[in-house]
Write a protein that holds these residues in place. Structure first.
Motif, mmCIF file in Angstrom:
data_model
loop_
_atom_site.group_PDB
_atom_site.id
_atom_site.type_symbol
_atom_site.label_atom_id
_atom_site.label_comp_id
_atom_site.label_asym_id
_atom_site.label_seq_id
_atom_site.Cartn_x
_atom_site.Cartn_y
_atom_site.Cartn_z
ATOM 1 N N TYR A 35 7.026 -52.770 11.164
ATOM 2 C CA TYR A 35 7.485 -54.136 11.403
ATOM 3 C C TYR A 35 7.316 -54.945 10.124
ATOM 4 O O TYR A 35 6.471 -54.651 9.286
ATOM 5 C CB TYR A 35 6.610 -54.818 12.463
ATOM 6 N N ARG A 36 8.113 -56.018 10.026
ATOM 7 C CA ARG A 36 7.817 -57.011 8.997
ATOM 8 C C ARG A 36 7.589 -58.353 9.684
ATOM 9 O O ARG A 36 8.194 -58.636 10.730
ATOM 10 C CB ARG A 36 8.895 -57.116 7.931
ATOM 11 N N GLN A 37 6.680 -59.124 9.099
ATOM 12 C CA GLN A 37 6.356 -60.436 9.634
ATOM 13 C C GLN A 37 6.686 -61.487 8.597
ATOM 14 O O GLN A 37 6.243 -61.410 7.451
ATOM 15 C CB GLN A 37 4.870 -60.527 10.020
ATOM 16 N N ASP A 38 7.465 -62.482 9.011
ATOM 17 C CA ASP A 38 7.816 -63.604 8.164
ATOM 18 C C ASP A 38 7.440 -64.893 8.881
ATOM 19 O O ASP A 38 7.614 -64.980 10.113
ATOM 20 C CB ASP A 38 9.321 -63.614 7.870
ATOM 21 N N PRO A 39 6.933 -65.885 8.169
ATOM 22 C CA PRO A 39 6.569 -67.156 8.822
ATOM 23 C C PRO A 39 7.739 -67.730 9.614
ATOM 24 O O PRO A 39 8.851 -67.839 9.111
ATOM 25 C CB PRO A 39 6.211 -68.050 7.634
ATOM 26 N N GLY A 40 7.479 -68.084 10.870
ATOM 27 C CA GLY A 40 8.519 -68.687 11.704
ATOM 28 C C GLY A 40 9.504 -67.695 12.304
ATOM 29 O O GLY A 40 10.329 -68.078 13.132
ATOM 30 N N LEU A 41 9.408 -66.430 11.895
ATOM 31 C CA LEU A 41 10.330 -65.420 12.428
ATOM 32 C C LEU A 41 9.616 -64.375 13.262
ATOM 33 O O LEU A 41 10.267 -63.519 13.871
ATOM 34 C CB LEU A 41 11.083 -64.732 11.292
#
Lengths: 115, 108
Positions: A35-41
């Motif tokens: 997984y990738r985690q991005d702020p707000g996403l």
């Protein structure tokens, strides 16, 4: 020792470079995920594998590839890194069997910065 | 496709109850989940509920499920500073779909 480990924990690289992120697990689980985690996403699924011979694209696989070298190892590659791939990357494992909950066990994450 | 929606921020005073809400689209999920992410760490399963249940209580945590409205909530009673984290709602069977996460901020 941690059950799910990721290396490196932090990486800064330049646009166009090839990068490999590695994940190892000692839980004996068949299923592994990136997984990738991005702020707000939130978390978005890149690739997943239900066993050594099984590889599946997730929601956002473009620009990434994976290799399942063994039950315990699942690596994520960025063939030519670009700045919008700057994110926090998580590996996870699970062992779903016969109607049980699909609890995901996460590694500590790799913070990747592409300049 | 499947989608999970939740608000991004919640501020609560220490000692009060926190309620985090979530809506989802896939009504076929066998389980629905709440994960917690503490600073600098990966996600950890906090609690979950079987889709045939409408409530589950586990110490300070209460999960409510309204299948008709596809609404899931997490209530944390007597919120403490250690509850400060990002909480993710999630649903799915083989593939898990996560919400964007609600950052819980505790006010003194």
């Amino acid at each position: 020792d941690a059950d799910v480990t990721q290396t490196p924990r932090n990486r800064i690289t330049k646009t166009g470079k090839r990068i490999m992120l590695e994940c190892s697990q000692t839980k004996g689980h068949d299923r592994m995920y990136w997984y990738r985690q991005d702020p707000g996403l939130g978390l978005r699924l890149i690739y997943y594998s239900f066993d050594v011979k099984d590889i599946n694209k997730g929601e956002i696989s473009d620009g990434y590839s994976v290799s399942r070298q063994a039950q315990a190892k699942f690596s994520l590659s960025l063939e030519s890194a670009i700045p919008n791939q700057t994110a926090l990357y998580f590996c996870a494992t699970s062992d779903l069997s016969g109607g049980e909950k699909n609890e995901q066990f996460f590694g500590p994450g790799t913070r990747l910065t592409v300049l | 496709g499947e989608d999970v929606e939740q608000s991004l921020f919640l501020s609560v005073r220490e000692g009060d109850s926190s309620v985090i809400n979530c809506t989802y689209t896939d009504s076929s999920s066998t389980y629905l989940y709440w994960y917690k992410q503490e600073p600098g760490a990966g996600l950890q399963l906090l609690t979950y509920i079987f889709s045939n249940m409408d409530m589950k209580q586990d110490q300070r945590l209460t999960v409510l499920l309204n299948k008709k409205d596809k609404h899931l909530s997490l209530r944390i009673a007597d919120t403490q500073t250690g509850d400060s984290a990002i909480y993710f709602c999630a649903e799915g069977d083989d593939k898990i779909i996560f919400g964007k996460g609600t950052r819980l901020h505790i006010l003194p």
